[in-house]
Scaffold this active site. Structure first.
Site, PDB file in Angstrom:
ATOM      1  N   TYR A 162       0.832  -1.220   0.000  1.00 28.86           N
ATOM      2  CA  TYR A 162       0.000   0.000   0.000  1.00 28.86           C
ATOM      3  C   TYR A 162       0.856   1.255   0.000  1.00 28.86           C
ATOM      4  O   TYR A 162       0.424   2.315  -0.421  1.00 28.86           O
ATOM      5  CB  TYR A 162      -0.951   0.021   1.208  1.00 28.86           C
ATOM      6  CG  TYR A 162      -2.098  -0.969   1.113  1.00 28.86           C
ATOM      7  CD1 TYR A 162      -2.064  -2.010   0.203  1.00 28.86           C
ATOM      8  CD2 TYR A 162      -3.223  -0.856   1.917  1.00 28.86           C
ATOM      9  CE1 TYR A 162      -3.089  -2.921   0.104  1.00 28.86           C
ATOM     10  CE2 TYR A 162      -4.264  -1.766   1.826  1.00 28.86           C
ATOM     11  CZ  TYR A 162      -4.186  -2.801   0.916  1.00 28.86           C
ATOM     12  OH  TYR A 162      -5.214  -3.710   0.825  1.00 28.86           O
ATOM     13  N   LYS A 196       2.684 -15.506   3.035  1.00 23.47           N
ATOM     14  CA  LYS A 196       2.623 -16.214   1.754  1.00 23.47           C
ATOM     15  C   LYS A 196       4.068 -16.502   1.341  1.00 23.47           C
ATOM     16  O   LYS A 196       4.540 -16.132   0.254  1.00 23.47           O
ATOM     17  CB  LYS A 196       1.877 -15.332   0.728  1.00 23.47           C
ATOM     18  CG  LYS A 196       1.628 -15.982  -0.622  1.00 23.47           C
ATOM     19  CD  LYS A 196       0.621 -17.131  -0.579  1.00 23.47           C
ATOM     20  CE  LYS A 196       0.549 -17.809  -1.943  1.00 23.47           C
ATOM     21  NZ  LYS A 196      -0.221 -19.092  -1.895  1.00 23.47           N
ATOM     22  N   ASP A 214      -3.731 -17.978   2.153  1.00 22.40           N
ATOM     23  CA  ASP A 214      -4.878 -18.583   1.460  1.00 22.40           C
ATOM     24  C   ASP A 214      -5.528 -19.633   2.353  1.00 22.40           C
ATOM     25  O   ASP A 214      -6.754 -19.726   2.468  1.00 22.40           O
ATOM     26  CB  ASP A 214      -4.479 -19.153   0.083  1.00 22.40           C
ATOM     27  CG  ASP A 214      -3.180 -19.945   0.096  1.00 22.40           C
ATOM     28  OD1 ASP A 214      -2.479 -19.959   1.125  1.00 22.40           O
ATOM     29  OD2 ASP A 214      -2.853 -20.564  -0.947  1.00 22.40           O
ATOM     30  N   ASP A 271      -5.805  -6.272   5.559  1.00 22.98           N
ATOM     31  CA  ASP A 271      -6.970  -5.549   5.027  1.00 22.98           C
ATOM     32  C   ASP A 271      -8.040  -6.557   4.602  1.00 22.98           C
ATOM     33  O   ASP A 271      -9.216  -6.430   4.936  1.00 22.98           O
ATOM     34  CB  ASP A 271      -6.516  -4.690   3.843  1.00 22.98           C
ATOM     35  CG  ASP A 271      -7.614  -3.755   3.348  1.00 22.98           C
ATOM     36  OD1 ASP A 271      -8.549  -3.482   4.123  1.00 22.98           O
ATOM     37  OD2 ASP A 271      -7.528  -3.305   2.189  1.00 22.98           O
ATOM     38  N   ASP A 285     -11.773  -7.900   6.817  1.00 22.90           N
ATOM     39  CA  ASP A 285     -13.127  -7.811   6.253  1.00 22.90           C
ATOM     40  C   ASP A 285     -13.794  -9.187   6.276  1.00 22.90           C
ATOM     41  O   ASP A 285     -14.970  -9.323   6.594  1.00 22.90           O
ATOM     42  CB  ASP A 285     -13.096  -7.312   4.797  1.00 22.90           C
ATOM     43  CG  ASP A 285     -13.383  -5.821   4.679  1.00 22.90           C
ATOM     44  OD1 ASP A 285     -12.880  -5.060   5.538  1.00 22.90           O
ATOM     45  OD2 ASP A 285     -14.108  -5.412   3.743  1.00 22.90           O
TER      46      ASP A 285
HETATM   47  C1  IPM Z   1      -9.379  -0.254   5.818  1.00 24.44           C
HETATM   48  C2  IPM Z   1      -9.765   0.343   4.514  1.00 24.44           C
HETATM   49  C3  IPM Z   1      -8.605   1.158   3.971  1.00 24.44           C
HETATM   50  C4  IPM Z   1      -7.418   0.240   3.776  1.00 24.44           C
HETATM   51  C5  IPM Z   1      -8.882   1.913   2.668  1.00 24.44           C
HETATM   52  C6  IPM Z   1     -10.133   2.742   2.763  1.00 24.44           C
HETATM   53  C7  IPM Z   1      -7.702   2.742   2.261  1.00 24.44           C
HETATM   54  O1  IPM Z   1     -10.174  -0.624   3.610  1.00 24.44           O
HETATM   55  O2  IPM Z   1      -9.023   0.505   6.735  1.00 24.44           O
HETATM   56  O3  IPM Z   1      -9.427  -1.478   5.958  1.00 24.44           O
HETATM   57  O4  IPM Z   1      -7.272  -0.358   2.722  1.00 24.44           O
HETATM   58  O5  IPM Z   1      -6.639   0.126   4.698  1.00 24.44           O
HETATM   59 MN    MN Z   2     -10.305  -2.579   4.457  1.00 21.25          MN
END
Ligand code: IPM
Ligand code: MN
Length: 365
Positions: A145, A194, A226, A251, A255
């Site tokens: 990133y 990985k 994975d 990240d 989620d």
């Molecule tokens: C998170 C978000 C951010 C990230 C984005 C919005 C830049 O998805 O905080 O998880 O990728 O870190």
């Molecule tokens: Mn995120």
């Protein structure tokens, strides 16, 4: 305690869920006789439209002066986002620069679902078993990133490239945070990587395993990313304890963890740096439900609990907030995102009514 807090409401549902958090801060102030001085500052897509920058200088100055920062989610609907030049979009123009500015390298994302709330999860109750309690620690200021981005010079040479880099210091400091946390909690520490393909992951794992030598008392495991994605759905409880992830893997899997426990609305986070920290929900700004007073304030209010506990060292205050949040769920109160998940007699509340009840419970006990 007396502290300066910068408040970045953000976009979409940001102002609504931040408003509930501010109520909660007020309740803690009252109960424990603290003094918190809140300064609001523009941040995100709406800040771009108002001030020409998603992270205006004025906001930087307010954040610089603050002891800690509260940040709501950012981003607007696609049509509006398309009107923002790429470099001013809130992800690249605001969130990443905020993380870099304060070097908030350790991102705490707790994934918690007690047995009694197993019905929130799309997984079967026997998979949730005695409950999920994973602390995902995501490295937040390194890796792909933040690496150099290159795009091909012309259409017949079309290509693009993102560099992923980790050095010893970047890995070592976050690995120490993860092992310290596992030691404190008395749990295992699982390293996600990985290393069968990526040089950065082989390096990452070598440094993590070097740090592990200083923590012989902490059970250590490592898993390919994975496979971790697969196992998180098949048997998430095996990871109860601490999981350490580099930036992009963290990240994605945080989620996924939100999905496992039933809602991204259940994912608070704290982004901790050497001198300054900020807190934010792990989810986006949900522009489709903004302004309707139906958002779930849990992730933002939970982030406030993390702020007290992790960033200000106020453990009792943080615990009061968690107790209030979970007791509301236990008593059948939910916001719309968690309604209809098989809980009998669930009472669906608005965002602000949910916030009022949190405050009531904090002050009552
Ligand atoms: C998170 C978000 C951010 C990230 C984005 C919005 C830049 O998805 O905080 O998880 O990728 O870190
Ligand atoms: Mn995120």
């Amino acid at each position: 305690m007396k502290k300066e807090i910068a408040v970045l409401e953000g976009d979409g549902i940001g102002p609504e869920i931040v408003a509930e958090s501010v109520k909660v801060i007020g309740a803690i102030e009252k109960k424990y006789h603290h003094e918190f001085n809140l300064t609001y500052a523009p941040f995100g897509a709406s800040a771009y439209f108002q001030c020409g920058s998603p992270f205006p200088d004025e906001t930087k100055a307010i954040c610089d002066r603050a002891d800690v920062i509260i940040k709501g989610p950012v981003g607007l609907a696609v049509e509006e986002m398309n009107r923002i030049p790429a470099e001013h979009r809130p992800e690249i123009g605001a969130i990443l620069p905020l993380r870099k500015r304060y070097d908030t390298f350790a991102n705490f994302r707790p994934v918690r679902l007690p047995k009694s709330l197993a019905f929130f999860s799309p997984l079967r109750p026997e998979i949730i078993g005695d409950g999920i309690d994973i602390l995902m620690i995501r490295e937040l200021v390194g890796g792909i990133y933040f690496g150099e981005k290159t795009e091909g010079p012309s259409t017949d040479m079309a290509f693009s490239r993102d560099d992923c880099m980790y050095d010893d210091a970047l890995v070592r400091r976050v690995a120490k945070v993860a092992f310290d946390e596992a030691r404190r909690l008395g749990t295992q520490m699982t390293n996600v990587h990985k290393a069968n393909v990526l040089a950065t992951s082989r390096f990452w794992t070598a440094v993590v395993e070097d740090v592990a030598r200083d923590y012989p008392d902490v059970p250590y495991a490592s898993v390919l990313v994975d496979n971790a994605a697969y196992q998180l759905v098949k048997n998430p409880r095996q990871y109860n304890g601490v999981m350490l992830l580099e930036n992009m893997m963290g990240d994605i899997l945080t989620d996924q963890a939100g999905g496992v426990i039933g809602s991204l609305g259940l994912m608070p986070s704290a982004c901790v740096g050497p001198e300054k920290s900020y807190v934010e929900p792990a989810h986006g700004s949900a522009p489709d439900i903004a302004g309707k007073n139906i958002a779930n304030p849990y992730s933002m209010v939970g982030s406030i609990a993390l702020m007290f506990d992790r960033c200000l060292g106020l453990t009792d205050e943080g615990r009061d907030i968690w107790t209030a949040l979970f007791s509301l769920y236990e008593d059948g109160f939910v916001t719309q995102d968690l309604a209809g998940f098989g809980q009998r007699g669930a009472r669906v509340l608005s965002c602000s009514d949910f916030g009022d009840l949190i405050v009531e419970r904090i002050l009552a006990d």
